[in-house]
Write a protein that holds these residues in place. Structure first.
Motif, PDB file in Angstrom:
ATOM      1  N   GLN A  24      30.776  59.354 -13.729  1.00 34.69           N
ATOM      2  CA  GLN A  24      31.554  59.103 -12.511  1.00 34.69           C
ATOM      3  C   GLN A  24      32.626  58.062 -12.778  1.00 34.69           C
ATOM      4  N   ARG A  25      33.760  58.234 -12.117  1.00 38.17           N
ATOM      5  CA  ARG A  25      34.809  57.211 -12.149  1.00 38.17           C
ATOM      6  C   ARG A  25      35.476  57.155 -10.782  1.00 38.17           C
ATOM      7  N   SER A  26      36.134  56.023 -10.528  1.00 39.06           N
ATOM      8  CA  SER A  26      36.862  55.843  -9.271  1.00 39.06           C
ATOM      9  C   SER A  26      38.338  56.160  -9.450  1.00 39.06           C
ATOM     10  N   TYR A  27      38.946  56.804  -8.442  1.00 40.12           N
ATOM     11  CA  TYR A  27      40.388  57.027  -8.457  1.00 40.12           C
ATOM     12  C   TYR A  27      40.973  56.724  -7.086  1.00 40.12           C
ATOM     13  N   SER A  28      42.062  55.959  -7.089  1.00 44.34           N
ATOM     14  CA  SER A  28      42.718  55.608  -5.839  1.00 44.34           C
ATOM     15  C   SER A  28      43.365  56.843  -5.233  1.00 44.34           C
ATOM     16  N   ILE A  29      43.462  56.859  -3.927  1.00 36.29           N
ATOM     17  CA  ILE A  29      44.113  57.971  -3.250  1.00 36.29           C
ATOM     18  C   ILE A  29      45.620  57.712  -3.255  1.00 36.29           C
ATOM     19  N   LEU A  40      45.349  62.680  -6.022  1.00 38.37           N
ATOM     20  CA  LEU A  40      44.925  61.640  -6.960  1.00 38.37           C
ATOM     21  C   LEU A  40      45.889  61.659  -8.126  1.00 38.37           C
ATOM     22  N   THR A  41      46.084  60.547  -8.759  1.00 38.66           N
ATOM     23  CA  THR A  41      46.978  60.482  -9.907  1.00 38.66           C
ATOM     24  C   THR A  41      46.214  59.827 -11.040  1.00 38.66           C
ATOM     25  N   VAL A  42      46.045  60.564 -12.110  1.00 36.01           N
ATOM     26  CA  VAL A  42      45.170  60.102 -13.180  1.00 36.01           C
ATOM     27  C   VAL A  42      45.962  59.882 -14.451  1.00 36.01           C
ATOM     28  N   GLU A  43      45.770  58.726 -15.038  1.00 40.12           N
ATOM     29  CA  GLU A  43      46.371  58.449 -16.334  1.00 40.12           C
ATOM     30  C   GLU A  43      45.374  58.881 -17.412  1.00 40.12           C
ATOM     31  N   ARG A  44      45.869  59.644 -18.382  1.00 42.04           N
ATOM     32  CA  ARG A  44      44.979  60.132 -19.424  1.00 42.04           C
ATOM     33  C   ARG A  44      44.761  59.028 -20.450  1.00 42.04           C
ATOM     34  N   LEU A  45      43.527  58.595 -20.578  1.00 42.37           N
ATOM     35  CA  LEU A  45      43.224  57.568 -21.566  1.00 42.37           C
ATOM     36  C   LEU A  45      42.656  58.227 -22.811  1.00 42.37           C
ATOM     37  N   GLN A  46      43.236  57.868 -23.949  1.00 38.88           N
ATOM     38  CA  GLN A  46      42.772  58.366 -25.237  1.00 38.88           C
ATOM     39  C   GLN A  46      41.283  58.082 -25.378  1.00 38.88           C
ATOM     40  N   GLU A  47      40.497  59.075 -25.758  1.00 34.24           N
ATOM     41  CA  GLU A  47      39.063  58.884 -25.994  1.00 34.24           C
ATOM     42  C   GLU A  47      38.286  58.610 -24.720  1.00 34.24           C
ATOM     43  N   GLY A  48      38.925  58.724 -23.580  1.00 29.35           N
ATOM     44  CA  GLY A  48      38.194  58.496 -22.336  1.00 29.35           C
ATOM     45  C   GLY A  48      37.222  59.634 -22.077  1.00 29.35           C
ATOM     46  N   GLU A  49      36.225  59.352 -21.273  1.00 31.32           N
ATOM     47  CA  GLU A  49      35.221  60.376 -20.997  1.00 31.32           C
ATOM     48  C   GLU A  49      35.645  61.286 -19.835  1.00 31.32           C
ATOM     49  N   VAL A  50      36.240  60.715 -18.811  1.00 33.92           N
ATOM     50  CA  VAL A  50      36.545  61.473 -17.602  1.00 33.92           C
ATOM     51  C   VAL A  50      38.026  61.848 -17.484  1.00 33.92           C
ATOM     52  N   SER A  51      38.938  60.907 -17.719  1.00 38.47           N
ATOM     53  CA  SER A  51      40.352  61.210 -17.466  1.00 38.47           C
ATOM     54  C   SER A  51      40.883  62.363 -18.331  1.00 38.47           C
ATOM     55  N   PRO A  52      40.539  62.478 -19.608  1.00 38.42           N
ATOM     56  CA  PRO A  52      41.036  63.643 -20.363  1.00 38.42           C
ATOM     57  C   PRO A  52      40.511  64.969 -19.800  1.00 38.42           C
ATOM     58  N   ARG A 208      41.370  45.942  -9.864  1.00 40.23           N
ATOM     59  CA  ARG A 208      41.480  46.023 -11.325  1.00 40.23           C
ATOM     60  C   ARG A 208      40.970  47.373 -11.775  1.00 40.23           C
ATOM     61  N   PHE A 209      41.832  48.092 -12.460  1.00 38.92           N
ATOM     62  CA  PHE A 209      41.482  49.455 -12.875  1.00 38.92           C
ATOM     63  C   PHE A 209      40.651  49.475 -14.140  1.00 38.92           C
ATOM     64  N   GLY A 210      40.655  48.417 -14.876  1.00 36.66           N
ATOM     65  CA  GLY A 210      39.882  48.451 -16.113  1.00 36.66           C
ATOM     66  C   GLY A 210      40.478  47.524 -17.148  1.00 36.66           C
TER      67      GLY A 210
ATOM     68  N   GLY B  10      30.769  65.401 -21.942  1.00 37.97           N
ATOM     69  CA  GLY B  10      30.526  63.978 -21.737  1.00 37.97           C
ATOM     70  C   GLY B  10      30.261  63.245 -23.029  1.00 37.97           C
ATOM     71  N   ARG B  11      30.325  61.940 -22.918  1.00 37.70           N
ATOM     72  CA  ARG B  11      30.069  61.080 -24.068  1.00 37.70           C
ATOM     73  C   ARG B  11      28.699  60.464 -23.834  1.00 37.70           C
ATOM     74  N   ARG B  12      27.684  61.034 -24.445  1.00 36.94           N
ATOM     75  CA  ARG B  12      26.321  60.594 -24.127  1.00 36.94           C
ATOM     76  C   ARG B  12      26.104  59.183 -24.638  1.00 36.94           C
ATOM     77  N   THR B  27      29.704  50.099 -21.425  1.00 37.17           N
ATOM     78  CA  THR B  27      30.977  49.565 -21.891  1.00 37.17           C
ATOM     79  C   THR B  27      30.702  48.495 -22.935  1.00 37.17           C
ATOM     80  N   ARG B  28      31.652  48.386 -23.859  1.00 38.05           N
ATOM     81  CA  ARG B  28      31.486  47.335 -24.860  1.00 38.05           C
ATOM     82  C   ARG B  28      32.299  46.103 -24.508  1.00 38.05           C
ATOM     83  N   ASP B  29      33.373  46.264 -23.714  1.00 37.27           N
ATOM     84  CA  ASP B  29      34.058  45.046 -23.278  1.00 37.27           C
ATOM     85  C   ASP B  29      33.359  44.518 -22.047  1.00 37.27           C
TER      86      ASP B  29
END
Ligand SMILES: Cc1cc2nc3c(=O)[nH]c(=O)nc-3n(C[C@H](O)[C@H](O)[C@H](O)COP(=O)(O)OP(=O)(O)OC[C@H]3O[C@@H](n4cnc5c(N)ncnc54)[C@H](O)[C@@H]3O)c2cc1C
Lengths: 213, 200
Positions: A24-29, A40-52, A208-210, B10-12, B27-29
């Motif tokens: 699960q992740r949170s996204y602003s409306i 929703l507007t999602v920025e794709r984070l490299q190696e992210g679990e949900v946004s990609p 704070r988004f992260g 998913g990333r288990r 998370t690691r940070d």
């Protein structure tokens, strides 16, 4: 059933794998309550679990599990009468699009300013729409491009600092209602500097988004 | 019934399932979450107090607080914004020490912070070696963005209950809502029962 939302609220998106594993992740409306669709507007984070996944995998027409709207603090409604100051870093602009569209939809006349920090002009989300806001209805949009600027760029070209905030944030005596949203380091720096400049800590709301950025 | 997300694997997390509450990821940070700016706190005037429904209020200056018996504990923490961080190491004073011998009819408490933040908890939840006032993180003084000089640490509840910049606890007969609890978040906040928001 969707019961409407207040600009600034977010939703939780939950993904479920075949075997029941969930993330699960949170996204602003990003849309105003007056809009026809929830955006929703999602920025794709490299190696992210949900946004990609939201970017690369899901197709129009597929179902997505969503919960919300959530949060009653980082919210703005047009009945609030203080000048509205929004300060965004990167995808932190998302909740401000909802606020700006709401303000416009109801014809509110409180002055509003958006200071938006992006890396390059191509990274400016909702650029066309923000340009329309520029100046025409007492909404000012001020951009700073921190990494690369187009030829002839006349705007700010560095990370938000004390001088920029002095120039763009209203005088503390005007008691603006301030919202700061973006990566953690950005929010920490901006909110701290605003306090240094004399803005009352309770007038400053942060999201704070992260950790990235 | 959950909707299956086609093509989602998913990333288990690489941890035993009993370490990670539902809907959380590792998370690691150490992300930062607060509703407003980080307050500036002067140790010369810092104070921690126990007030409210109590026979005799208690209060410690920074110097006095630092001479109380400290414990170093390793705990998993779970934030309502979905991240969890395992094996975090904190140094602080157990609430059992601070509340020791105190006479009160209170059932709940409100933690109060510099900057105006509040959060409510049942009194039972801070007793029994389950909560601390932490002043150190990873063998260093607790950094301001993480709640320094001192924060409440109640690792068995979502981390917003672990009030940063804490300046005291107010003992109450009956419950009252704190800051996030008034603004859409759950009154109790048990991560294992996924009590994130109103209605959970
Ligand atoms: C209230 C709120 C509102 C938000 N609104 C928005 C919004 O409107 N738009 C938006 O785009 N985002 C928003 N966010 C952020 C969003 O919730 C997610 O944090 C973001 O999309 C990243 O999720 P992810 O699963 O893609 O990345 P994650 O998997 O969470 O990873 C984040 C980053 O850390 C790295 N990382 C972390 N762990 C690992 C690991 N084990 N292995 C490899 N890499 C790792 C990844 O490379 C990635 O870059 C919001 C957050 C909050 C709290």
């Amino acid at each position: 059933m969707w019961e409407g939302h207040i600009p600034g609220q977010h939703v939780d998106i939950r993904l479920t794998a075949e075997d029941g594993y969930q993330a699960q992740r949170s996204y602003s409306i990003a849309s105003a309550p007056e809009d026809d669709h929830l955006v929703l507007t999602v920025e794709r984070l490299q190696e992210g679990e949900v946004s990609p996944y939201l970017f690369d995998v899901i197709e129009p027409g597929e179902e997505l599990e969503m919960r919300g709207p959530i949060g009653l603090y980082f919210v703005w409604e047009a009945v609030m009468s203080e000048p509205l100051l929004m300060i965004a870093g990167g995808s932190g602009v998302v909740p401000f699009r909802a606020m700006l569209r709401h303000r416009r939809a109801v014809g509110a006349d409180v002055p509003a300013r958006l200071l938006y920090s992006a890396r390059t002009i191509a990274d400016v989300i909702y650029r066309d729409e923000l340009e329309v806001h520029d100046g025409s209805d007492e909404t000012e949009v001020v951009l700073t491009l921190t990494r690369e600027q187009p030829d002839g760029w006349g705007g700010y070209d560095r990370r938000v600092d004390r001088t920029i905030l002095e120039e763009v944030a209203w005088d503390p005596d005007r008691r603006p209602r301030i919202y700061v949203c973006g990566p953690t380091t950005f929010v920490e720096l901006v909110a701290g500097t605003l306090v240094d400049l004399g803005h009352h800590p309770t007038a400053i709301r942060t999201e704070r988004f992260g950790p990235t950025g | 019934m959950a909707i299956i997300s086609r093509g989602f694997t998913g990333r288990r997390p690489d941890v035993a399932p009993d370490r990670l509450p539902p809907g959380q990821y590792i998370t690691r940070d150490f992300p930062v979450l607060s509703a407003g700016p980080t307050p500036r706190i002067d140790l010369d005037t810092w104070n921690f107090e126990i007030t409210g429904v109590v026979d005799e209020p208690r209060s410690w200056t920074w110097g006095e607080f630092n001479s109380l018996p400290m414990e170093t504990v390793t705990q998993d923490i779970h934030c309502v914004t979905k991240w969890s961080k395992l094996d975090t190491t904190w140094t602080g004073v157990s609430l059992d020490v601070l509340l020791d011998g105190l006479e009160t009819d209170a059932t709940h408490l409100m933690a109060h912070s510099y900057g105006g933040y509040t959060t409510n908890l049942p009194l039972a939840d801070v007793r029994g070696a389950r909560s601390w006032i932490a002043i150190g993180y990873d063998d260093q003084p607790l950094p301001p963005e993480h709640g320094g000089p001192a924060r409440l640490l109640v690792p068995h509840l979502y981390f917003w209950k672990s009030a940063k910049w804490v300046r005291g606890i107010e003992l109450m007969v009956g419950d009252r809502q704190g800051f996030w609890e008034r603004n859409g978040y759950h009154d109790y906040g048990d991560p294992w029962r996924e009590q994130r928001y109103w209605g959970d």
